[in-house]
Design a protein around this motif. Sequence first.
Motif, PDB file in Angstrom:
ATOM      1  N   THR A  79     -25.003   2.475  55.963  1.00 47.95           N
ATOM      2  CA  THR A  79     -24.042   3.580  55.966  1.00 47.95           C
ATOM      3  C   THR A  79     -23.767   4.054  54.545  1.00 47.95           C
ATOM      4  O   THR A  79     -23.731   5.253  54.275  1.00 47.95           O
ATOM      5  CB  THR A  79     -22.725   3.148  56.646  1.00 47.95           C
ATOM      6  OG1 THR A  79     -23.015   2.762  57.987  1.00 47.95           O
ATOM      7  CG2 THR A  79     -21.709   4.271  56.636  1.00 47.95           C
ATOM      8  N   GLN A  80     -23.597   3.100  53.644  1.00 47.02           N
ATOM      9  CA  GLN A  80     -23.365   3.458  52.245  1.00 47.02           C
ATOM     10  C   GLN A  80     -24.535   4.267  51.697  1.00 47.02           C
ATOM     11  O   GLN A  80     -24.339   5.296  51.048  1.00 47.02           O
ATOM     12  CB  GLN A  80     -23.165   2.205  51.392  1.00 47.02           C
ATOM     13  CG  GLN A  80     -22.979   2.528  49.912  1.00 47.02           C
ATOM     14  CD  GLN A  80     -23.054   1.314  49.011  1.00 47.02           C
ATOM     15  OE1 GLN A  80     -23.705   0.324  49.335  1.00 47.02           O
ATOM     16  NE2 GLN A  80     -22.396   1.377  47.877  1.00 47.02           N
ATOM     17  N   GLN A  81     -25.747   3.827  51.977  1.00 48.16           N
ATOM     18  CA  GLN A  81     -26.927   4.522  51.460  1.00 48.16           C
ATOM     19  C   GLN A  81     -27.037   5.930  52.039  1.00 48.16           C
ATOM     20  O   GLN A  81     -27.392   6.868  51.326  1.00 48.16           O
ATOM     21  CB  GLN A  81     -28.195   3.716  51.756  1.00 48.16           C
ATOM     22  CG  GLN A  81     -29.423   4.269  51.093  1.00 48.16           C
ATOM     23  CD  GLN A  81     -29.297   4.302  49.573  1.00 48.16           C
ATOM     24  OE1 GLN A  81     -28.554   3.549  48.975  1.00 48.16           O
ATOM     25  NE2 GLN A  81     -30.024   5.203  48.947  1.00 48.16           N
ATOM     26  N   GLN A  82     -26.734   6.087  53.315  1.00 46.68           N
ATOM     27  CA  GLN A  82     -26.787   7.419  53.931  1.00 46.68           C
ATOM     28  C   GLN A  82     -25.759   8.356  53.298  1.00 46.68           C
ATOM     29  O   GLN A  82     -26.053   9.518  53.013  1.00 46.68           O
ATOM     30  CB  GLN A  82     -26.547   7.319  55.436  1.00 46.68           C
ATOM     31  CG  GLN A  82     -27.690   6.696  56.194  1.00 46.68           C
ATOM     32  CD  GLN A  82     -27.336   6.387  57.643  1.00 46.68           C
ATOM     33  OE1 GLN A  82     -26.178   6.456  58.048  1.00 46.68           O
ATOM     34  NE2 GLN A  82     -28.339   6.028  58.427  1.00 46.68           N
ATOM     35  N   LEU A  87     -24.567  12.742  49.566  1.00 50.30           N
ATOM     36  CA  LEU A  87     -23.821  13.190  48.393  1.00 50.30           C
ATOM     37  C   LEU A  87     -24.759  13.711  47.310  1.00 50.30           C
ATOM     38  O   LEU A  87     -24.508  14.748  46.701  1.00 50.30           O
ATOM     39  CB  LEU A  87     -22.985  12.023  47.848  1.00 50.30           C
ATOM     40  CG  LEU A  87     -22.103  12.284  46.636  1.00 50.30           C
ATOM     41  CD1 LEU A  87     -21.064  13.346  46.948  1.00 50.30           C
ATOM     42  CD2 LEU A  87     -21.423  10.993  46.209  1.00 50.30           C
ATOM     43  N   ARG A  88     -25.860  13.027  47.086  1.00 49.72           N
ATOM     44  CA  ARG A  88     -26.820  13.450  46.057  1.00 49.72           C
ATOM     45  C   ARG A  88     -27.485  14.779  46.405  1.00 49.72           C
ATOM     46  O   ARG A  88     -27.838  15.553  45.526  1.00 49.72           O
ATOM     47  CB  ARG A  88     -27.897  12.391  45.872  1.00 49.72           C
ATOM     48  CG  ARG A  88     -27.404  11.230  45.066  1.00 49.72           C
ATOM     49  CD  ARG A  88     -28.571  10.406  44.532  1.00 49.72           C
ATOM     50  NE  ARG A  88     -28.077   9.440  43.579  1.00 49.72           N
ATOM     51  CZ  ARG A  88     -27.995   8.138  43.808  1.00 49.72           C
ATOM     52  NH1 ARG A  88     -28.404   7.643  44.944  1.00 49.72           N
ATOM     53  NH2 ARG A  88     -27.507   7.325  42.903  1.00 49.72           N
ATOM     54  N   SER A  89     -27.673  15.031  47.685  1.00 49.85           N
ATOM     55  CA  SER A  89     -28.350  16.269  48.074  1.00 49.85           C
ATOM     56  C   SER A  89     -27.398  17.456  48.172  1.00 49.85           C
ATOM     57  O   SER A  89     -27.844  18.588  48.313  1.00 49.85           O
ATOM     58  CB  SER A  89     -29.075  16.071  49.412  1.00 49.85           C
ATOM     59  OG  SER A  89     -28.134  15.858  50.443  1.00 49.85           O
ATOM     60  N   ASP A  90     -26.092  17.212  48.076  1.00 49.54           N
ATOM     61  CA  ASP A  90     -25.104  18.290  48.149  1.00 49.54           C
ATOM     62  C   ASP A  90     -24.991  18.968  46.790  1.00 49.54           C
ATOM     63  O   ASP A  90     -24.372  18.439  45.866  1.00 49.54           O
ATOM     64  CB  ASP A  90     -23.746  17.728  48.580  1.00 49.54           C
ATOM     65  CG  ASP A  90     -22.732  18.825  48.860  1.00 49.54           C
ATOM     66  OD1 ASP A  90     -22.999  20.001  48.536  1.00 49.54           O
ATOM     67  OD2 ASP A  90     -21.651  18.507  49.404  1.00 49.54           O
TER      68      ASP A  90
END
Length: 150
Positions: A79-82, A87-90
């Motif tokens: 869940t953390q990784q998802q 967040l990185r792709s936003d």
Amino acid sequence: MKRILFSSALALSLAASTAFCQQQSAQQPANDATTQQQPAAKHGRHHKDFDPHKAALRLGKRLNLTDDQTAKLEPILATQQQKIASLRSDTTLTKDQRREQFQAIRQDTKTQLSTVLTPDQLQQLQSMRHHGRRSHQQQQTDSGNSPSQS
């Protein structure tokens, strides 16, 4: 005859150069898209390779977790990784907003981990993370890059 030959050669070279330019301009956006994607792919490569199952097993060994604890870690890490990947792709977030959300994700993960791990195991995990950060900073210093420069 010379005029016809000259006109034909001129028309042929004009057509060839036009076709060449069209081919180059058609390839240009594809190259630009590839160039733009490469740094993101390079940057995210480590994170895309993250395997929550393997990470849970590694932590299980290092923290001497029970099988039950190790099994409970996997969905927390996944869940953390998802969330981090999302967040990185936003691209709409500012740097500060991204940092705040990243900290919120870490805090949420820490809260979830505290329900699975014992206080001693949490302390050991925190120590491992601190040591890893210190080691990373030392490597940067040794290579001539201070952490403040990166």
